[in-house]
Enzyme design. Structure first.
Site, PDB file in Angstrom:
ATOM      1  N   GLU A 274     -15.624  -1.557  25.196  1.00 27.97           N
ATOM      2  CA  GLU A 274     -14.508  -2.334  25.735  1.00 27.97           C
ATOM      3  C   GLU A 274     -14.849  -2.809  27.147  1.00 27.97           C
ATOM      4  OE1 GLU A 274      -9.828  -1.457  27.041  1.00 27.97           O
ATOM      5  OE2 GLU A 274     -10.952  -0.004  25.839  1.00 27.97           O
ATOM      6  N   ASP A 276     -12.927  -4.482  30.077  1.00 29.03           N
ATOM      7  CA  ASP A 276     -11.623  -4.910  30.604  1.00 29.03           C
ATOM      8  C   ASP A 276     -11.851  -5.920  31.728  1.00 29.03           C
ATOM      9  OD1 ASP A 276     -10.220  -3.227  28.882  1.00 29.03           O
ATOM     10  OD2 ASP A 276     -10.333  -1.550  30.269  1.00 29.03           O
ATOM     11  N   GLU A 279      -6.914  -6.174  34.120  1.00 32.65           N
ATOM     12  CA  GLU A 279      -5.709  -5.375  33.918  1.00 32.65           C
ATOM     13  C   GLU A 279      -4.925  -5.473  35.212  1.00 32.65           C
ATOM     14  OE1 GLU A 279      -6.004  -1.957  30.936  1.00 32.65           O
ATOM     15  OE2 GLU A 279      -7.740  -1.672  32.237  1.00 32.65           O
ATOM     16  N   HIS A 290     -16.068   0.051  29.820  1.00 32.17           N
ATOM     17  CA  HIS A 290     -16.046   1.289  29.038  1.00 32.17           C
ATOM     18  C   HIS A 290     -17.129   1.189  27.961  1.00 32.17           C
ATOM     19  CE1 HIS A 290     -11.857   2.474  30.314  1.00 32.17           C
ATOM     20  NE2 HIS A 290     -11.702   1.166  30.392  1.00 32.17           N
TER      21      HIS A 290
END
Length: 503
Positions: A274, A276, A279, A290
């Site tokens: 993942e 990101d 956010e 991640h």
């Protein structure tokens, strides 16, 4: 009895050629033809088996419903080069299958109501997938999703004709049945965002995950809905709240959430790498990488899921904490916030640029650095320069991640699971773009915009992540006070480094 035996066996269907099945179907299309076939014992037995196989085929798998037509909202994006500029691509978005009405295949009875499965329809995963269908979505009326040209707005609370919807999660499609895969090494990804209406406790998240392009249809025969209906989600948290995983209902050992009337957790989780990209609310922001030891969407159970509640957060296949770059957490408390006194003023829209730098300056090199640039009111703004462990950093590199984990006293799961090189491998294989808006029933989004963990001193390194109170973010309060909150993502571009902004 013949029908049940054939369905249970299943394999009998494959002993009949498609042509023979078609002949029998045509012969049986009239009462006279059916009677003629039944007089012949061999044909009678063959007919029973064929009809049972046809019925089994019709009900097998995680099906697509037909009560509401699935019409994907359109969204224009752009691909860019430095020499040729940016070219428009007509794409669309699809809402995740978890948000959809799940009902029996031939009627309106719910398979899932509130946060509970109907166990008569879903006693186990395969049976649940056979009995239940995902239906089409009324994107604006039910889910508060509005698209126009290159802009996508997600509303927080939507009071629809049959239910109240909270938040949403959507994926970018390349076609009606395939997600678009982004391969971004030695490239950049850019979008505009408006977070002015997002208070403490909300998260407008735009990110990439290593889902299958078809939503898992080719890998899992039980999945008959696919990307068209938003199946196949995974992320580095290995979430257990997915209703269907690997083409089967995740109904076994299902526990309804004690504080979320729409959610629960099943036996399995679903894991993948993942990235990101974004956010954020109007108070705080972070971008986080991640990585996992598995490639692509992978179903997990037990210790492999790394469940926090089981005390196994740091032993699963994925790095759940990730390596994050939050300016406030890293000491720059004037970079991002809701006034003109901040470098980035969140009361106005702005542009976010993320660059994926490689060791050799080509798409063949290992991923070495993830950089962030900003554009607001025509001005290009560099990311915060922060001091960690006595060194200056303004991007996510393995050296930064190691220094940050040491400084904050956090386990270095990012390094243990391969760091930027593993993230680069995921970007090589291709990742799916996710756009969402959500509130947090687990820890009230304190990890993004407040002090976390809340029982530690805010002066301890890495604890303070934003200015929101540690009592903020209660979903009941946020949903009642800010139902009209929304996030807008627009002007998505990707392409060569330096090609997507400043034009």
């Amino acid at each position: 009895n013949c029908y049940l035996a054939a369905c249970d066996c299943g394999s009998c269907a494959y002993h009949l050629s498609q042509s023979r099945a078609k002949q029998l179907y045509i012969a049986c299309s009239s009462a006279r033809g059916f009677e003629r076939l039944l007089r012949h014992s061999t044909m009678r037995n063959l007919l029973y088996i064929t009809l049972a196989a046809v019925i089994c085929a019709a009900v097998s798998g995680q099906l697509a419903g037909t009560n509401t037509a699935e019409v994907h909202p359109s969204l224009t994006i752009q691909s860019c080069t430095k020499s040729g500029g940016c070219q428009s691509e007509a794409r669309s978005v699809v809402i995740d299958s978890n948000w959809r009405w799940t009902h029996v295949t031939s009627g309106y009875r719910n398979c899932y109501t509130g946060n509970t499965w109907d166990t008569s329809l879903c006693p186990n995963g395969p049976t649940c997938a056979q009995n239940c269908a995902l239906d089409g979505a009324d994107y604006q009326g039910t889910y508060g999703v509005m698209s126009s040209g290159s802009s996508l707005r997600l509303k927080f609370v939507t009071h629809g004709p049959y239910s109240t919807n909270i938040g949403s999660r959507l994926y970018l499609l390349d076609s009606e049945t395939q997600y678009k895969l982004f391969k971004l090494k030695n490239k950049e990804f850019t979008f505009d965002v408006d977070v002015s209406q997002l208070p403490c406790g909300l998260n407008g998240a735009l990110y990439f995950v290593e889902m299958d392009a078809d939503g898992g249809m080719s890998k899992y025969p039980g999945n008959k809905a696919g990307a068209k209906f938003g199946t196949g989600y995974c992320d580095a948290q290995c979430p257990h709240d997915l209703k269907f995983i690997n083409g089967e209902g995740n109904c076994e050992d299902w526990v309804p959430s004690p504080n979320d009337t729409n959610s629960g957790t099943g036996h399995y989780g679903t894991c993948c790498n993942e990235m990101d990209i974004w956010e954020s609310n109007s108070i705080s922001t972070a971008y986080t990488a991640h990585v996992c030891t598995v490639k692509g969407q992978t179903r997990c159970e037990g210790a492999a899921c790394g469940d926090t509640a089981s005390g196994q957060r740091h032993t699963g296949v994925c790095d759940k904490d990730g390596c994050d770059f939050n300016p406030y957490r890293l000491g720059d408390k004037t970079f991002f916030g809701p006034s003109s006194s901040f470098t980035i003023d969140t009361t106005q829209p702005f542009t976010v640029v993320t660059q994926f730098i490689t060791t050799d300056g080509t798409a063949n090199g290992d991923l070495s650095e993830i950089r962030r640039l900003w554009v607001q009111n025509g001005k290009v703004i560099q990311s915060s320069n922060v001091t960690v462990g006595g060194m200056r950093y303004n991007s996510i590199s393995d050296r930064f991640c190691n220094a940050q984990k040491t400084e904050f006293g956090d386990p270095n799961d990012y390094e243990k699971r391969g760091g930027n090189k593993v993230m680069g491998g995921s970007l090589d294989r291709g990742m799916v773009l996710v756009m969402s808006l959500w509130d947090d029933h687990a820890v009230r989004m304190l990890w993004l915009d407040s002090n976390y963990p809340p029982n530690k001193s805010p002066s301890a390194p890495g604890v303070a992540r934003g200015t929101c109170s540690t009592s903020s973010g209660d979903p009941k309060e946020v949903e009642s006070k800010y139902p009209d909150a929304y996030v807008t993502y627009s002007n998505i571009k990707y392409g060569e480094l330096g090609s997507t902004y400043g034009r």
